[in-house]
Write an enzyme that holds these catalytic residues in place. Structure first.
Site, mmCIF file in Angstrom:
data_model
loop_
_atom_site.group_PDB
_atom_site.id
_atom_site.type_symbol
_atom_site.label_atom_id
_atom_site.label_comp_id
_atom_site.label_asym_id
_atom_site.label_seq_id
_atom_site.Cartn_x
_atom_site.Cartn_y
_atom_site.Cartn_z
ATOM 1 N N SER A 1 20.507 -16.619 40.426
ATOM 2 C CA SER A 1 20.755 -17.770 39.561
ATOM 3 C C SER A 1 19.686 -17.889 38.478
ATOM 4 O O SER A 1 18.528 -17.528 38.691
ATOM 5 C CB SER A 1 20.767 -19.047 40.398
ATOM 6 N N LYS B 1 32.605 -17.770 35.239
ATOM 7 C CA LYS B 1 32.668 -18.532 36.496
ATOM 8 C C LYS B 1 32.927 -20.012 36.228
ATOM 9 O O LYS B 1 32.416 -20.568 35.265
ATOM 10 C CB LYS B 1 31.343 -18.369 37.251
ATOM 11 N N HIS C 1 32.402 -25.074 41.595
ATOM 12 C CA HIS C 1 30.955 -25.248 41.753
ATOM 13 C C HIS C 1 30.617 -25.786 43.147
ATOM 14 O O HIS C 1 29.695 -26.595 43.319
ATOM 15 C CB HIS C 1 30.397 -26.185 40.681
ATOM 16 N N TYR D 1 23.209 -19.751 32.740
ATOM 17 C CA TYR D 1 23.592 -21.050 32.196
ATOM 18 C C TYR D 1 23.324 -21.024 30.701
ATOM 19 O O TYR D 1 22.261 -20.568 30.263
ATOM 20 C CB TYR D 1 22.784 -22.175 32.836
ATOM 21 N N THR E 1 28.342 -19.104 33.786
ATOM 22 C CA THR E 1 28.877 -20.329 34.380
ATOM 23 C C THR E 1 29.243 -21.322 33.292
ATOM 24 O O THR E 1 28.412 -21.690 32.462
ATOM 25 C CB THR E 1 27.846 -20.951 35.336
#
Length: 389
Positions: free
Chosen positions: A107, A252, A276, A130, A156
């Site tokens: 992540s 995603k 999520h 992100y 994402t």
């Protein structure tokens, strides 16, 4: 180590060993947690079709995800702050994934950095991105992922605003965490966790501190993070991100067939059907509930994966039967991590592998790549006619 029968056993052990602040971060959803619960109950409502009188010798779970050989169609999902569930958590989980022959996804909001994972595993992994307001940092992050040997970027899209997560607010979980007498007292009741954290130097967001402009320590991190959610994020951003990345791009956070079609047109090499983990829009459908419609719409044009609610190999088989080419596990591997560190993640993956293999056998199949909707009781397959056309 105690006898562990399933992922739920690992969850119970993790609940005793991980401080409440970080355990609740994993085991919670937004608002009423309706969607979080639906992710699991919707899998349970899908029934399997048992077959007999067929040879089930020589079974194989080997498959491909994005053209990469995997020992089973499972990958570890990106989870922020995994390194607070267990010291050096991301590194340990990545090592376990390599040992199991599946892919690990780091992540953006991890404790260990991209470079940490590269040094620890010397194997390709995936990176989840992100889209933040700080474009220069974003560009440098993409370049660092390339340099670290990542061979897929997972973008994402469902975090332009933050869901209302009551447990996190009550526990003071923020970046950095707001430690209170209650939370500190609870941490002191977890001696193994405390000792692990004392031994490691990784306690902050390793991909951000020292890399984002003006963020040199934990004190400057909070203000920067608070400014980075990007409500202006749109499909146009995928074009320049893919151009900068130059490799495989996965999108995603999709729950709508029309959005899935747009993602394919934007150049996604795979999409992940995901809500999520029930941590954003409460009241949204379970991931598996919309999977069939999305597969019907775009499954021939791109790979469709799923995350959300997967707690067993049976859940994986059901997802594959509904057309998913891969399933990502988040909480399941974190509970293993919280319970027993690297060995716990290995155990979680092995439990899923054994359940997947055994369930496939009961359904009369020997090759995971041949599994289709015929292994499911038709009346329990999620409807695909309730969404807006």
């Amino acid at each position: 180590m105690k006898t562990i029968s399933d992922i739920e056993d690992l969850r119970r052990i993790a609940a005793r060993r991980v401080p409440r602040m970080f355990y609740d971060f994993v085991d919670s959803g937004s608002w009423t947690e309706q969607t979080y619960q639906l992710n699991q109950t919707s899998f349970k409502e899908i029934l399997l079709r048992q077959r007999v009188g067929r040879s089930i010798d020589g079974r194989s779970l080997k498959s491909k995800m994005l053209g990469v050989d995997v020992s089973m169609p499972v990958a570890i999902a990106p989870i922020g702050l995994a390194g607070m569930v267990h010291a050096d958590g991301e590194i340990l989980a990545a090592k376990a994934a390599v040992a199991a022959g599946v892919r690990y996804t780091l992540s953006t909001l991890s404790i260990a950095s991209l470079e940490d994972i590269q040094r620890a595993t010397d194997a390709p992994f995936w990176f989840q991105l992100y889209v933040m307001r700080d474009k220069q940092f974003l560009l440098s992050l993409i370049d660092r992922a390339k340099a670290a040997g990542c061979d897929a970027l997972i973008l994402t899209l469902d975090l332009s605003v933050l869901g209302n997560r009551f447990k996190d607010a009550k526990n003071g979980l923020s970046t950095p965490p707001k430690l209170t007498i209650s939370s500190l007292s609870n941490m002191l009741t977890k001696p193994k966790w405390c000792m692990g954290m004392l031994r490691t130097h990784r306690r902050n967001l390793g991909n951000i501190i020292g890399h984002a402009k003006g963020v040199g320590d934990v004190h400057s991190l909070s203000g920067w993070i608070g400014q980075q959610l990007n409500p202006a994020l749109s499909w146009k951003d995928i074009e320049w991100i893919k151009a900068r990345w130059g490799g495989k791009l996965v999108v995603k956070g999709l729950l709508d067939a029309e959005d899935a079609q747009t993602a394919v047109l934007a150049g996604a090499d795979a999409i992940i059907v995901s809500n999520h983990g029930g941590r954003q829009l409460d009241g949204a459908p379970a991931s598996v509930a919309v999977l069939p419609e999305i597969v019907d719409k775009v499954g021939r044009a791109t790979e469709v994966w799923i995350d959300g609610g997967i707690r067993s190999g049976q859940d994986v088989l059901k997802a594959i039967a509904l057309g998913a080419r891969g399933a990502l596990i988040g909480r399941a591997h974190l509970w293993g991590l919280g319970a027993y560190g690297e060995e716990g993640v290995k155990l979680a993956l092995e439990l899923i592998r054994k359940e997947l293999d055994l369930t496939m056998a009961f359904c009369g199949h020997t090759d995971i790549n041949s599994v289709d909707r015929s292994v499911l009781m038709e009346r329990t397959i999620p409807r695909t006619d309730y969404c807006v056309a």
